[in-house]
Design a protein around this motif. Structure first.
Motif, PDB file in Angstrom:
ATOM      1  N   TYR A 185     -34.352  -6.571  54.604  1.00 56.44           N
ATOM      2  CA  TYR A 185     -33.379  -7.393  54.083  1.00 56.44           C
ATOM      3  C   TYR A 185     -31.869  -6.370  54.156  1.00 56.44           C
ATOM      4  N   GLY A 186     -30.813  -6.990  54.165  1.00 57.33           N
ATOM      5  CA  GLY A 186     -29.255  -6.392  54.336  1.00 57.33           C
ATOM      6  C   GLY A 186     -29.645  -5.647  55.874  1.00 57.33           C
ATOM      7  N   ASP A 187     -28.822  -4.447  55.737  1.00 57.49           N
ATOM      8  CA  ASP A 187     -28.665  -3.590  56.933  1.00 57.49           C
ATOM      9  C   ASP A 187     -29.925  -2.725  56.792  1.00 57.49           C
ATOM     10  N   LYS A 188     -30.971  -2.801  57.145  1.00 55.36           N
ATOM     11  CA  LYS A 188     -32.164  -2.074  57.247  1.00 55.36           C
ATOM     12  C   LYS A 188     -32.392  -1.345  55.784  1.00 55.36           C
ATOM     13  N   GLY A 189     -32.012  -2.424  54.661  1.00 53.92           N
ATOM     14  CA  GLY A 189     -32.302  -2.038  53.350  1.00 53.92           C
ATOM     15  C   GLY A 189     -31.450  -1.732  52.775  1.00 53.92           C
ATOM     16  N   ILE A 190     -30.039  -1.685  53.403  1.00 61.90           N
ATOM     17  CA  ILE A 190     -28.858  -1.205  52.389  1.00 61.90           C
ATOM     18  C   ILE A 190     -28.149  -2.539  52.394  1.00 61.90           C
ATOM     19  N   MET A 191     -27.661  -2.750  51.058  1.00 56.33           N
ATOM     20  CA  MET A 191     -26.814  -3.853  50.544  1.00 56.33           C
ATOM     21  C   MET A 191     -25.771  -3.226  49.670  1.00 56.33           C
ATOM     22  N   VAL A 192     -24.801  -4.249  49.764  1.00 55.65           N
ATOM     23  CA  VAL A 192     -23.594  -3.990  48.625  1.00 55.65           C
ATOM     24  C   VAL A 192     -23.347  -5.306  47.627  1.00 55.65           C
ATOM     25  N   PHE A 193     -23.633  -4.790  46.266  1.00 59.98           N
ATOM     26  CA  PHE A 193     -23.437  -5.940  45.267  1.00 59.98           C
ATOM     27  C   PHE A 193     -22.156  -5.862  44.507  1.00 59.98           C
ATOM     28  N   ALA A 194     -21.354  -6.848  44.383  1.00 59.98           N
ATOM     29  CA  ALA A 194     -20.187  -6.745  43.457  1.00 59.98           C
ATOM     30  C   ALA A 194     -19.923  -8.199  42.901  1.00 59.98           C
ATOM     31  N   ASP A 195     -18.894  -8.179  41.921  1.00 56.73           N
ATOM     32  CA  ASP A 195     -18.598  -7.339  41.052  1.00 56.73           C
ATOM     33  C   ASP A 195     -19.697  -7.060  39.978  1.00 56.73           C
ATOM     34  N   CYS A 196     -20.380  -5.666  39.696  1.00 55.65           N
ATOM     35  CA  CYS A 196     -21.259  -5.737  38.850  1.00 55.65           C
ATOM     36  C   CYS A 196     -20.762  -4.742  37.598  1.00 55.65           C
ATOM     37  N   PRO A 248     -26.878 -23.960  59.158  1.00 54.33           N
ATOM     38  CA  PRO A 248     -27.054 -23.840  60.342  1.00 54.33           C
ATOM     39  C   PRO A 248     -25.855 -23.279  61.176  1.00 54.33           C
ATOM     40  N   GLY A 249     -26.122 -22.462  61.972  1.00 50.36           N
ATOM     41  CA  GLY A 249     -25.100 -21.817  62.968  1.00 50.36           C
ATOM     42  C   GLY A 249     -24.206 -20.664  62.074  1.00 50.36           C
ATOM     43  N   SER A 250     -24.835 -20.513  60.997  1.00 47.70           N
ATOM     44  CA  SER A 250     -23.716 -19.403  60.281  1.00 47.70           C
ATOM     45  C   SER A 250     -24.168 -18.003  60.756  1.00 47.70           C
ATOM     46  N   ASN A 251     -23.220 -17.170  61.067  1.00 43.47           N
ATOM     47  CA  ASN A 251     -23.551 -15.830  61.374  1.00 43.47           C
ATOM     48  C   ASN A 251     -24.078 -14.836  60.125  1.00 43.47           C
ATOM     49  N   VAL A 252     -23.697 -15.382  58.981  1.00 46.60           N
ATOM     50  CA  VAL A 252     -24.030 -14.534  57.887  1.00 46.60           C
ATOM     51  C   VAL A 252     -25.370 -14.842  57.216  1.00 46.60           C
ATOM     52  N   ALA A 253     -25.496 -16.649  56.904  1.00 50.74           N
ATOM     53  CA  ALA A 253     -26.826 -16.866  56.307  1.00 50.74           C
ATOM     54  C   ALA A 253     -28.029 -16.371  56.619  1.00 50.74           C
ATOM     55  N   GLY A 254     -28.616 -15.705  55.893  1.00 53.33           N
ATOM     56  CA  GLY A 254     -30.137 -15.009  56.328  1.00 53.33           C
ATOM     57  C   GLY A 254     -30.026 -13.755  56.644  1.00 53.33           C
ATOM     58  N   HIS A 255     -28.720 -13.084  56.872  1.00 54.83           N
ATOM     59  CA  HIS A 255     -28.359 -11.732  57.401  1.00 54.83           C
ATOM     60  C   HIS A 255     -27.479 -11.117  56.391  1.00 54.83           C
ATOM     61  N   ALA A 256     -27.101 -11.657  55.253  1.00 59.35           N
ATOM     62  CA  ALA A 256     -26.034 -10.825  54.493  1.00 59.35           C
ATOM     63  C   ALA A 256     -26.252  -9.627  53.954  1.00 59.35           C
ATOM     64  N   ASN A 257     -25.327  -8.589  54.162  1.00 59.08           N
ATOM     65  CA  ASN A 257     -25.564  -7.192  53.459  1.00 59.08           C
ATOM     66  C   ASN A 257     -24.481  -6.999  52.389  1.00 59.08           C
ATOM     67  N   VAL A 258     -23.500  -8.065  52.075  1.00 59.97           N
ATOM     68  CA  VAL A 258     -22.736  -7.829  51.016  1.00 59.97           C
ATOM     69  C   VAL A 258     -22.829  -9.011  50.217  1.00 59.97           C
ATOM     70  N   MET A 259     -23.104  -8.906  48.979  1.00 60.17           N
ATOM     71  CA  MET A 259     -23.281 -10.011  47.991  1.00 60.17           C
ATOM     72  C   MET A 259     -22.418  -9.982  46.723  1.00 60.17           C
ATOM     73  N   VAL A 260     -21.508 -11.095  47.014  1.00 56.48           N
ATOM     74  CA  VAL A 260     -20.591 -11.335  46.094  1.00 56.48           C
ATOM     75  C   VAL A 260     -20.859 -12.064  45.145  1.00 56.48           C
ATOM     76  N   PHE A 261     -20.873 -11.795  43.993  1.00 58.32           N
ATOM     77  CA  PHE A 261     -21.611 -12.663  42.961  1.00 58.32           C
ATOM     78  C   PHE A 261     -20.180 -13.568  42.363  1.00 58.32           C
ATOM     79  N   PRO A 262     -20.446 -14.730  41.766  1.00 55.39           N
ATOM     80  CA  PRO A 262     -19.334 -15.497  41.093  1.00 55.39           C
ATOM     81  C   PRO A 262     -18.792 -14.917  39.943  1.00 55.39           C
ATOM     82  N   ASN A 263     -19.585 -14.085  39.199  1.00 58.45           N
ATOM     83  CA  ASN A 263     -18.907 -13.484  38.015  1.00 58.45           C
ATOM     84  C   ASN A 263     -19.772 -12.201  37.578  1.00 58.45           C
ATOM     85  N   LEU A 264     -19.118 -11.414  36.644  1.00 55.29           N
ATOM     86  CA  LEU A 264     -19.771 -10.102  36.355  1.00 55.29           C
ATOM     87  C   LEU A 264     -21.229 -10.360  35.707  1.00 55.29           C
ATOM     88  N   GLU A 265     -21.365 -11.547  34.994  1.00 56.63           N
ATOM     89  CA  GLU A 265     -22.684 -11.553  34.176  1.00 56.63           C
ATOM     90  C   GLU A 265     -23.866 -11.654  35.377  1.00 56.63           C
TER      91      GLU A 265
END
Length: 336
Positions: free
Chosen positions: A163-174, A261-278
């Motif tokens: 997952y992510g970039d060899k296991g590294i991901m960024v989550f925000a806003d948390c 289909p055809g997305s460069n990000v879908a399935g390979h995301a390493n930055v996850m931007v959540f819709p709200n703080l919760e």
């Protein structure tokens, strides 16, 4: 070499001036001793020099002599800093007398040093609540040009490197903004991409998360995410971003290609931007506990200079690591 070690190595190569306003606090002093010993930063301690010297002797902190110590109540630039604060806040009703008093407050003094170019970043919060740390930061240092919202990111280091970039991901806003609107959400995505590059050392692939993927559901909350995605695409076409995406579509290749289909990000995301703080706060804690991930942060994003807030329950190592991260943020800002 693990990520924290890489962050420290970069800090050593490009030493930054990091101010620690809680300079009389024991954990802060112990951290400053380590930072000075390892050459991770040029540390500036704010506090009474006599108290600091006494504690240094009691704790055998022999490397504190390599740090700079500034007494908030008596130092050569006190009047200049008070005048700077007055000029910044006089339209808000601040008097020069009040500015002089505030300039003696270590949390205000730290931000005034940064604003004046006498320090590159700040780490605080071992003794002070988040609001007390951030209030002078917002008033004095303020946000970066083009950014109006401050957010908090976590670097998640997963055991499963698929997952992510060899296991590294960024989550925000948390950590900071409870209900961002579309414009704020777009800014959080841009800031998170910069954190991914500067701190995590990864090429960001940003997923704007939702309970819908590419129109599978209709709701105002979905529309907010779609609009945020469109803003980022227009303002930062250089960024690799997609949305709206459900979490599985963002990180699982088969699901991503089926739903987007055809997305460069879908399935390979390493930055996850959540819709709200919760949702962001819940997600990072679940991943931390259930997947055994290491969560580094929160790293404050969007400030004109790096200012980071500790938990009051922090350890000495937490302070050392956050100073190294703050130094890396400063290095990235200067390079940009």
């Amino acid at each position: 070499m693990d990520l924290i070690s890489l962050i420290k190595e970069n800090a050593k190569k490009n030493r930054q001036r990091i101010v620690l306003p809680e300079g009389e606090e024991t954990r802060t002093l112990e951290a400053a001793n380590i930072l000075a010993k390892e050459g991770l930063a040029d540390v500036i301690l704010l506090g009474n020099p006599d108290i600091i010297a006494t504690k240094a002797s009691e704790l055998n902190l022999e490397h504190l002599s390599k740090t700079s110590i500034v007494n908030p109540l008596d130092h050569p630039k006190k009047e200049a800093y008070a005048q700077l604060l007055y000029e910044l806040r006089k339209n808000k009703g601040l008097t020069i007398e009040k500015a002089t008093t505030l300039a003696e407050d270590p949390l205000y003094l730290a931000t005034l040093m940064i604003k004046s170019g006498d320090a590159d970043g700040e780490v605080a919060g071992a003794q002070n609540a988040t609001g007390n740390v951030l209030r002078p930061a917002f008033q004095v240092v303020k946000t970066k040009k083009g950014i109006n919202v401050v957010s908090g990111a976590f670097i998640m280091i997963l055991k499963d490197e698929n997952y992510g970039d060899k296991g590294i991901m960024v989550f925000a806003d948390c950590a900071v903004t409870p209900e961002p609107n579309s414009e704020q959400l777009a800014e959080i995505a841009i800031s998170s991409a910069e954190t991914a590059k500067a701190i995590a050392g990864i090429d960001p692939k940003i997923a704007m998360l939702s309970f819908s993927t590419k129109g599978s559901a209709q709701h105002d909350d979905v529309s907010k995410v779609v609009k945020a995605f469109e803003i980022v695409k227009e303002t930062r076409p250089d960024l690799d971003i997609d949305g709206e995406l459900q979490a599985d579509a963002a990180i699982v290749d088969a699901v991503g290609q089926a739903k987007a289909p055809g997305s460069n990000v879908a399935g390979h995301a390493n930055v996850m931007v959540f819709p709200n703080l919760e949702s962001g706060n819940i997600a990072y804690k679940l991943v931390q506990r259930l997947a055994g991930a290491e969560a580094i942060g929160p790293i404050l994003q969007g400030m004109a200079a790096p200012i980071n807030d500790l938990s009051r329950g922090c350890s000495v190592d937490d302070i050392v690591n956050l100073v190294a991260i703050t130094a890396n943020q400063s290095i990235a800002l200067k390079n940009s």
